[in-house]
Design an enzyme around this catalytic site. Sequence first.
Site, PDB file in Angstrom:
ATOM      1  CD  GLU A  62      -1.567  -2.812   1.729  1.00 32.69           C
ATOM      2  OE1 GLU A  62      -1.458  -3.348   1.566  1.00 32.69           O
ATOM      3  OE2 GLU A  62      -0.252  -2.152   1.879  1.00 32.69           O
ATOM      4  CD  GLU A 339       6.640  -6.034  -5.794  1.00 30.32           C
ATOM      5  OE1 GLU A 339       6.118  -5.128  -5.128  1.00 30.32           O
ATOM      6  OE2 GLU A 339       7.144  -6.939  -6.452  1.00 30.32           O
TER       7      GLU A 339
END
Length: 437
Positions: A62, A339
């Site tokens: 987050e 990612e």
Amino acid sequence: MSLASFAWHCGATLAAPLLPAWLRLRQRRGKELAARLPERRGLGAARPPGPLLWLHAASIGETLSLLPVLDALTARAPALTILLTTGTVTSATLLDRRLSPALRSQVIHRFIPLDVPAWVASFLDAWRPDAAGLVESELWPNLIRAARARRIPLVLINGRLSARSAARWRLAPALGRELMAAFTLVLAQGPADAARFAALGAREVRAPGNLKEAAPPLPADPAALAALQAAIGPRPVVLGAATHPGEEAMLIAAHRLLAPEFPGLLTILAPRHPERGAALATEAGTLPTLRRSTGALPGPETAIYIADTLGELGLLYRLARLALVGGSLVPHGGQNPLEPARLGCPILLGPNTANFADIAARLLAAGGVRLVIPPEPGALAGAIRTVLSNPDHGRNLADAAAAAIAPAATLPDEVAKALLHLMPQARDEDRSTPDAH
């Protein structure tokens, strides 16, 4: 106040005398910082003058998603101070590494107080934020009720509400409506999340997209990258990224199946919880194994390299020919496939992707991931074989994944505008506009 909210309020109040001992236990386990334990009780405020926006992110994922929003906020509001709270030591470490010098002058980090009414009141009364944004699913009843009581405008940023969570909220519908009523705006990750928040009682819900798609690429220390590249050379590298128990065994078994076909094959295991490094070294059995936490670099004979360190996935994705994103071969729900997508690393996913269902579905529809089904060593070895033996296939996977997430580039600025619109100056301008009503 709903019955469930009242029960939570009373339970947290009664538990408060026991919580300092629990925090000290967490501190001994490395999950809290001794010098900053008062922050968990709402203490240690140092509010600067001027406008203050409070943002809260639970942990690393987050927090990473907020970094581009911080850039957009400070670019649009140079006089703004941002109070950024998190709940984990690892997220605090990440911020220390990733905040630019410019951001450090405008961003203050604190640990979020536990959801005890008195501690939350101390925090809010000392910091007095002008507006606040909570990230994803941080729905703490006492915190939200206290913010609403103080008329602090709240936005839920990158809101996520899975079907399973929505089903649990249906067991306490009055509490759900009470919490949702406190939010001026919910910015959901996708249409499915938006529909669930609306059903829970949110007043205004939008679905601009998932902020995690707009996060910057994970960084890599240039010296560390060069050292590993020199040590590995042209060997094919398979990465298990943020893996969970059971997945490493499958990767080790797949390595045994593939090693005769791909001379020099190196499998890197980067467990989600690095403290499992020693156990994984034992699990590798007779395969030559090294652990990165010891400072060792892989030698020519190393078959399994255990990256039992924190914050190095950006380094590892840059080395790998392909990466299995962990938590997807076992019933965990999957880690973040964005990612590797941002770093051009071909992605393998198992069938368990509930934590990133919308993203996984979009990447799959775009041809940007290869699924491992069934989740067992033979199928995993087959998927790895396909990518390693066909470089064009790997490049196509990486290119398709990058294209699928490209539209999210403008999202941080949209979120920043929505947050700044709730600050006092913007609210005053709205009220002074003739057609504001």
